[in-house]
Design a protein around this motif. Structure first.
Motif, mmCIF file in Angstrom:
data_model
loop_
_atom_site.group_PDB
_atom_site.id
_atom_site.type_symbol
_atom_site.label_atom_id
_atom_site.label_comp_id
_atom_site.label_asym_id
_atom_site.label_seq_id
_atom_site.Cartn_x
_atom_site.Cartn_y
_atom_site.Cartn_z
ATOM 1 N N ARG A 11 19.725 7.649 -9.970
ATOM 2 C CA ARG A 11 21.186 7.710 -10.090
ATOM 3 C C ARG A 11 21.869 6.772 -9.096
ATOM 4 O O ARG A 11 22.959 6.281 -9.352
ATOM 5 N N ARG A 12 21.214 6.483 -7.981
ATOM 6 C CA ARG A 12 21.802 5.593 -6.975
ATOM 7 C C ARG A 12 22.031 4.184 -7.493
ATOM 8 O O ARG A 12 22.983 3.520 -7.111
ATOM 9 N N VAL A 13 21.124 3.702 -8.355
ATOM 10 C CA VAL A 13 21.256 2.321 -8.837
ATOM 11 C C VAL A 13 21.393 2.202 -10.355
ATOM 12 O O VAL A 13 21.940 1.229 -10.850
ATOM 13 N N TYR A 14 20.877 3.172 -11.071
ATOM 14 C CA TYR A 14 20.940 3.184 -12.536
ATOM 15 C C TYR A 14 21.439 4.548 -13.012
ATOM 16 O O TYR A 14 20.676 5.328 -13.584
ATOM 17 N N PRO A 15 22.709 4.861 -12.782
ATOM 18 C CA PRO A 15 23.207 6.193 -13.122
ATOM 19 C C PRO A 15 23.028 6.552 -14.598
ATOM 20 O O PRO A 15 22.819 7.716 -14.923
ATOM 21 N N ASP A 16 23.051 5.549 -15.462
ATOM 22 C CA ASP A 16 22.898 5.818 -16.886
ATOM 23 C C ASP A 16 21.464 6.204 -17.260
ATOM 24 O O ASP A 16 21.232 6.759 -18.328
ATOM 25 N N ARG A 17 20.488 5.945 -16.395
ATOM 26 C CA ARG A 17 19.081 6.273 -16.670
ATOM 27 C C ARG A 17 18.622 7.575 -16.014
ATOM 28 O O ARG A 17 17.533 8.064 -16.323
ATOM 29 N N ALA A 18 19.404 8.120 -15.116
ATOM 30 C CA ALA A 18 18.958 9.279 -14.328
ATOM 31 C C ALA A 18 18.628 10.484 -15.194
ATOM 32 O O ALA A 18 17.596 11.132 -14.987
ATOM 33 N N ASP A 19 19.472 10.799 -16.166
ATOM 34 C CA ASP A 19 19.201 11.946 -17.032
ATOM 35 C C ASP A 19 17.924 11.737 -17.836
ATOM 36 O O ASP A 19 17.156 12.677 -18.062
ATOM 37 N N THR A 20 17.684 10.499 -18.248
ATOM 38 C CA THR A 20 16.469 10.182 -18.994
ATOM 39 C C THR A 20 15.239 10.392 -18.113
ATOM 40 O O THR A 20 14.237 10.953 -18.560
ATOM 41 N N VAL A 21 15.311 9.947 -16.870
ATOM 42 C CA VAL A 21 14.195 10.121 -15.940
ATOM 43 C C VAL A 21 13.905 11.606 -15.744
ATOM 44 O O VAL A 21 12.746 12.037 -15.773
ATOM 45 N N GLU A 22 14.942 12.404 -15.575
ATOM 46 C CA GLU A 22 14.747 13.841 -15.407
ATOM 47 C C GLU A 22 14.116 14.460 -16.655
ATOM 48 O O GLU A 22 13.236 15.314 -16.554
ATOM 49 N N SER A 23 14.553 14.030 -17.840
ATOM 50 C CA SER A 23 13.974 14.532 -19.094
ATOM 51 C C SER A 23 12.509 14.115 -19.218
ATOM 52 O O SER A 23 11.664 14.898 -19.677
#
Length: 149
Positions: A37-49
Motif C-alpha cells: 500500500r505504501r507504493v502501490y495502493p491499488d495492488r494492496a487488496d490483491t496482495v492480501e487476497s
C-alpha cells in the motif's frame, strides 16, 4: 539485484509462508498489504487476497497430504512465489527494505536471537536422493572435484 535485498526477500517470504498456518497469519496478511500500500495502493487488496489464497493452498496440502514431502513441496512453491513478488517489489522500490526489515522484526517477530536488525537470516532445507550431491553455503563456496565427477 543486490544480494542483501535478495536475502531479505527470501527471509520475508519464508517467514510469511510459515505464518500462513498459524494464528499470526492475519498479521502477516495485514503487514504485507501495508507494505504494498505504501507504493502501490491499488495492488494492496490483491496482495492480501493472494495471501489468503496461499493460506488455503497450504492448509489443503496439510490436510490432504499422505507424505510430508508433499507439504514441504507446497511450502517451497509458495515461498518461491512470494520471494519473487518481494524481490520485484524491492527491485522497483529499494527504499522499502528498511520497512520490510521493520515488519519482520516488529510485526512478524522473525528476528533470530543474537542477530542484528539489519542482518537478514535464512533457513535452508535440503534433501539429497540416491547418489545426488548437495552443496549449501551461506556465502562463497568453491568446489573442486577431481576424477571425472
Amino acid at each position: 539485484m543486490d544480494p542483501e535485498l535478495a536475502g531479505l526477500a527470501s527471509v520475508a517470504a519464508a517467514t510469511v509462508v510459515q505464518l500462513l498456518t498459524t494464528a499470526g497469519w492475519e498479521r502477516a496478511q495485514t503487514s504485507m498489504g501495508a507494505l504494498w500500500r505504501r507504493v502501490y495502493p491499488d495492488r494492496a487488496d490483491t496482495v492480501e487476497s493472494e495471501l489468503e489464497e496461499s493460506r488455503a493452498v497450504l492448509l489443503a496440502a496439510r490436510e490432504g497430504a499422505d507424505d510430508p514431502a508433499e507439504v514441504e513441496q507446497a511450502e517451497a512453491e509458495l515461498v518461491g512465489e512470494w520471494q519473487g513478488r518481494l524481490r520485484r517489489l524491492l527491485a522497483a522500490e529499494p527504499d522499502l527494505a528498511a520497512e520490510l526489515r521493520r515488519i519482520l522484526t516488529d510485526d512478524l517477530g522473525s528476528e533470530p536471537p543474537g542477530r542484528g536488525r539489519d542482518e537478514p537470516s535464512m533457513r535452508v532445507s535440503v534433501r539429497a536422493l540416491d547418489s545426488s550431491r548437495v552443496y549449501v553455503a551461506g556465502r562463497d563456496q568453491h568446489i573442486t572435484e577431481e576424477g571425472g565427477r
